[in-house]
Structures are given as C-alpha cells and as structure tokens.
Design a protein around this motif. Structure first.
Motif, mmCIF file in Angstrom:
data_model
loop_
_atom_site.group_PDB
_atom_site.id
_atom_site.type_symbol
_atom_site.label_atom_id
_atom_site.label_comp_id
_atom_site.label_asym_id
_atom_site.label_seq_id
_atom_site.Cartn_x
_atom_site.Cartn_y
_atom_site.Cartn_z
ATOM 1 N N GLU A 158 0.635 -1.046 0.054
ATOM 2 C CA GLU A 158 -0.032 -0.158 -0.077
ATOM 3 C C GLU A 158 1.080 0.959 -0.052
ATOM 4 N N SER A 159 0.266 2.274 -0.635
ATOM 5 C CA SER A 159 1.304 3.584 -0.962
ATOM 6 C C SER A 159 0.908 4.626 0.247
ATOM 7 N N GLU A 160 -0.323 4.561 0.822
ATOM 8 C CA GLU A 160 -0.380 5.211 1.772
ATOM 9 C C GLU A 160 0.323 5.304 2.966
ATOM 10 N N ARG A 161 1.029 6.185 3.889
ATOM 11 C CA ARG A 161 1.855 5.996 4.886
ATOM 12 C C ARG A 161 0.859 5.331 5.947
ATOM 13 N N PRO A 162 -0.296 5.729 6.369
ATOM 14 C CA PRO A 162 -0.723 5.067 7.442
ATOM 15 C C PRO A 162 -0.889 3.521 7.546
ATOM 16 N N PHE A 163 -0.511 2.739 6.292
ATOM 17 C CA PHE A 163 -0.368 1.498 6.025
ATOM 18 C C PHE A 163 0.916 0.798 5.976
ATOM 19 N N HIS A 164 2.061 1.921 6.501
ATOM 20 C CA HIS A 164 3.448 1.261 6.270
ATOM 21 C C HIS A 164 3.638 1.402 8.024
ATOM 22 N N THR A 165 3.706 -0.020 8.376
ATOM 23 C CA THR A 165 4.127 -0.157 9.927
ATOM 24 C C THR A 165 5.728 0.465 10.250
ATOM 25 N N ASN A 166 6.579 0.228 9.534
ATOM 26 C CA ASN A 166 7.800 1.051 9.707
ATOM 27 C C ASN A 166 7.756 2.192 9.696
ATOM 28 N N GLU A 167 7.152 2.990 8.920
ATOM 29 C CA GLU A 167 7.067 4.499 8.978
ATOM 30 C C GLU A 167 6.261 4.897 10.111
ATOM 31 N N ILE A 168 5.198 4.063 10.613
ATOM 32 C CA ILE A 168 4.494 4.440 11.785
ATOM 33 C C ILE A 168 5.265 4.211 13.005
ATOM 34 N N VAL A 169 6.359 3.298 13.052
ATOM 35 C CA VAL A 169 7.073 3.096 14.170
ATOM 36 C C VAL A 169 8.335 4.176 14.243
ATOM 37 N N ARG A 170 8.752 4.486 12.983
ATOM 38 C CA ARG A 170 9.840 5.615 12.997
ATOM 39 C C ARG A 170 9.226 6.933 13.601
ATOM 40 N N ARG A 171 7.927 7.163 12.932
ATOM 41 C CA ARG A 171 7.634 8.525 13.426
ATOM 42 C C ARG A 171 7.167 8.552 14.902
ATOM 43 N N ALA A 172 6.632 7.481 15.344
ATOM 44 C CA ALA A 172 6.454 7.471 16.756
ATOM 45 C C ALA A 172 7.614 7.436 17.745
ATOM 46 N N ALA A 173 8.555 6.865 17.067
ATOM 47 C CA ALA A 173 10.053 6.749 17.859
ATOM 48 C C ALA A 173 10.531 7.990 18.104
ATOM 49 N N GLU A 174 10.673 8.942 16.795
ATOM 50 C CA GLU A 174 11.191 10.236 16.804
ATOM 51 C C GLU A 174 10.498 11.001 17.867
ATOM 52 N N ARG A 175 9.040 11.068 17.927
ATOM 53 C CA ARG A 175 8.326 11.983 18.704
ATOM 54 C C ARG A 175 8.324 11.510 20.034
ATOM 55 N N SER A 176 8.797 10.374 20.521
ATOM 56 C CA SER A 176 8.533 9.856 22.150
ATOM 57 C C SER A 176 10.023 9.594 22.574
ATOM 58 N N GLY A 177 10.999 9.163 21.874
ATOM 59 C CA GLY A 177 12.382 9.137 22.380
ATOM 60 C C GLY A 177 12.685 7.618 22.386
ATOM 61 N N ALA A 178 11.582 6.590 21.705
ATOM 62 C CA ALA A 178 11.625 5.262 21.941
ATOM 63 C C ALA A 178 12.806 4.661 20.825
ATOM 64 N N ILE A 179 13.224 3.538 20.884
ATOM 65 C CA ILE A 179 14.295 3.142 20.140
ATOM 66 C C ILE A 179 13.526 2.276 18.741
ATOM 67 N N ALA A 180 13.303 2.684 17.743
ATOM 68 C CA ALA A 180 12.830 2.203 16.731
ATOM 69 C C ALA A 180 13.523 0.791 16.155
ATOM 70 N N HIS A 181 12.655 -0.241 15.941
ATOM 71 C CA HIS A 181 13.207 -1.425 15.296
ATOM 72 C C HIS A 181 12.343 -1.873 14.142
ATOM 73 N N PRO A 182 12.730 -1.077 12.893
ATOM 74 C CA PRO A 182 12.002 -1.503 11.812
ATOM 75 C C PRO A 182 12.393 -2.884 11.444
ATOM 76 N N LEU A 183 11.347 -3.397 10.463
ATOM 77 C CA LEU A 183 11.391 -4.786 10.169
ATOM 78 C C LEU A 183 11.280 -4.629 8.501
ATOM 79 N N HIS A 184 12.598 -4.594 8.205
ATOM 80 C CA HIS A 184 12.851 -4.467 6.579
ATOM 81 C C HIS A 184 12.966 -5.750 5.975
ATOM 82 N N ALA A 185 11.623 -6.087 5.696
ATOM 83 C CA ALA A 185 11.126 -7.614 5.054
ATOM 84 C C ALA A 185 9.663 -7.424 4.755
ATOM 85 N N PRO A 186 9.410 -7.971 3.614
ATOM 86 C CA PRO A 186 7.997 -7.891 3.046
ATOM 87 C C PRO A 186 7.224 -8.704 4.036
#
Length: 328
Positions: A158-186
């Motif tokens: 899906e092209s829309e950002r609300p359906f990209h979990t890595n993007e959601i995690v990255r954005r939330a981590a930036e705003r909260s100071g958490a450590i982001a662990h993106p899953l770079h896999a389909p």
C-alpha cells in the motif's frame, strides 16, 4: 386554556412578524403535542399543507421547538457493560471528536491509555497500522526513552503512509524518544526468502521482540470487501476470498470469525507478522476501532482474546454491545 373540544387555541396566520411567530407556535403545538398530521393542521388553521410545513420549519429554526436526542444509557455504562460481556479489562468510549477525522479522537484516548501504563526503558511496545495508528504516531506521545518500539508486520504494498508499519514506528519513536526497530522485510515473502530472512541476525532480532511485548496498540480491521476495509494483496487472492468470507475482522492480517475462532488462508503460512499467541501473551493489547462494520470485528477480536483494552466511539460501542448480547 383549551377550547371546549379539548384542542389548543390557535392563531390565524398574520403577515406581521408577531403574527407569523404565533402561527408557527400554534402549528408546532398541534404537530408535536397533539400529534396531528400536517393535513389536519392545515384544515384546522385554514391554510395549505405547504404553509404548515413552512410554519413547523420556522418553529424549529426560531427556537420555538427544540429537539434533544439523548442516549438511553450513559456512555460509561455502555463501556462497562461491553467490557463485562466481552471479558475486557476496560472499554474507553471517546468523547465527541472531529466529525471529519474520527481517528483523531480515538488516538487521543489511546495515547492516554499508553501514558497510564508508564512504560520503562527496556520494555517493548508493538504498533500495527491504520489511520488511527498514524494519528497516534503523530500525536503527543508520552516520553518513551529506552523503550523498544517494533512493527506488528512486515512491509505492505500500500502506498499510503498509514499502512506502512515501519513508517508509523519511525514517526512514533522520533516523537517519543523510543528506540525504533523497523522490520525491513515484506509481509509475505516467498518461502525461500522467508527462510533466508529468518536466518538473518538483524531480522531475527526484530522478530524476537514479538516474544517480549509489554504493550501493543493495534487497529482492528474489517474483512475484505467490507466498507472501510484495507485488504492487502496477499489476502485478496481467489484462494483467500472464499475462506475469509466468514471473517469478522483481523489484527495484523490474523483473521478471526465472530466467535473468535482463527480463520487461516494460504499466504498466512508465509506471513511475517506477530502471531495470535504472541498477542495473547502480551502484557496489554490496546485495540483501536470505530466506524461502519467495526462492531463485528471488535466482538470477534475480544472473543479471540487478542485485545485487553478497547478504544472506540459511542455508536460503535453500542452496536458491539447489542451484537455481543445477541450472540453470546
């Protein structure tokens, strides 16, 4: 004072402003209190039916008539009843929010629940996807310094950002100071690629966090083909559609029926996503859902024991309560 026939005194229409107000008042009394039809009122007032319609509309617009609709029970009572019948720890019914952006109201309540859990460094927070999750990631998150934040599923097409979990995690981590662990896999790799990914140390480290979930915030989806559904490509195949016709909803494309029983589909064997069992073992799973058809998904998710706390709106909570009581 009434006439001898028991009717209210009426005023003949008058071209003056006071006369029009009196006529509107008379028409409104006859319509709302005496429950006469517009045809009967027209005969009583010696005017046309269209004039009666205008007088009643004027009575509403001017404040002569005020209509108030109240829920039969308070939102807090609906929340308590729904939590009880579905075995949830708590149901949070959001206050009236922005009518054009209901996910905003849901996000605010979900963030309050997250803040109250007071996650500490080293603990694990899992996030899924959806418009409400995107609003959560974009909202006022509590300070989560040192908290490990992980997506619930691999990458979608899906092209829309609300359906990209890595993007959601990255954005939330930036705003909260958490450590982001993106899953770079389909989300659904081929069988061979899946084996290779699971053997990769970096991918394995992210997936291992699913065994340590302290808090998860997840959207509760509706089945393919339903209004408001987001259907990933791997569940929109000819093989999957008949199997998922019985589904009430899903969390991270783990589908279930209204009674909470799992519904499997062919591509699920290759799915890289948090499992049902991992969600059931998590400390607290906050499910966020509201809107058309979501009441069935909510009931199914609760019966599957995939959520502990529900954040929804009053209309959805009422529909879910009615359904749960009817099918319990």
């Amino acid at each position: 004072m009434r006439h001898t026939d028991g009717s209210h005194p009426v005023a003949s229409p008058d071209p003056t402003r006071h006369g029009r107000a009196a006529a509107a008042y008379a028409a409104a009394r006859l319509y709302f209190e005496d429950e006469l039809s517009q045809a009967e009122i027209a005969k009583r007032l010696s005017v046309s039916r269209s004039t009666v319609s205008r007088l009643i509309a004027q009575a509403r617009e001017s404040g002569i008539v005020r209509i108030e609709i109240r829920p039969p029970i308070a939102a807090s009572d609906v929340a308590d009843a729904l939590a009880s019948v579905l075995g949830l720890r708590r149901v949070v019914v959001t206050p009236d929010g922005d009518g054009d952006r209901p996910p905003v109201a849901l996000a605010g309540s979900a963030l309050k629940e997250l803040a109250d859990l007071d996650l500490q460094a080293g603990q694990v927070l899992l996030l899924s996807w959806g418009r409400a999750l995107w609003e959560i990631a974009s909202g006022r998150l509590p300070l989560l310094r040192g908290v490990h934040m992980v997506p619930a599923v691999g990458g979608m097409t899906e092209s829309e950002r609300p359906f990209h979990t890595n993007e959601i995690v990255r954005r939330a981590a930036e705003r909260s100071g958490a450590i982001a662990h993106p899953l770079h896999a389909p989300a659904v790799p081929s069988a061979a690629l899946r084996r290779a990914l699971l053997a990769d140390d970096a991918i394995g480290a992210v997936i291992a966090l699913w065994e340590r979930i302290d808090v998860a915030i997840v959207g509760i989806g509706v089945p393919p083909g339903q209004p408001g559904s987001y259907t990933p490509l791997h569940v929109s195949t000819d093989e999957a559609r008949p199997l998922l016709s019985r589904a009430a909803g899903d969390i991270a494309t783990r589908y279930f029926d209204l009674n909470g029983r799992p519904i499997h589909y062919p591509a699920e064997k290759r799915l890289l996503a948090v499992s049902r069992e991992q969600l059931q073992r998590a400390g607290t799973v906050i499910g966020v859902a509201a809107g058309e058809n979501k009441h069935r998904a909510i009931v199914g998710a609760a019966r599957a024991q995939l959520v502990d706390v529900l954040v929804t709106d009053a209309a959805t909570a009422g529909a879910a309560l009615e359904l749960a009581e009817a099918t319990g």
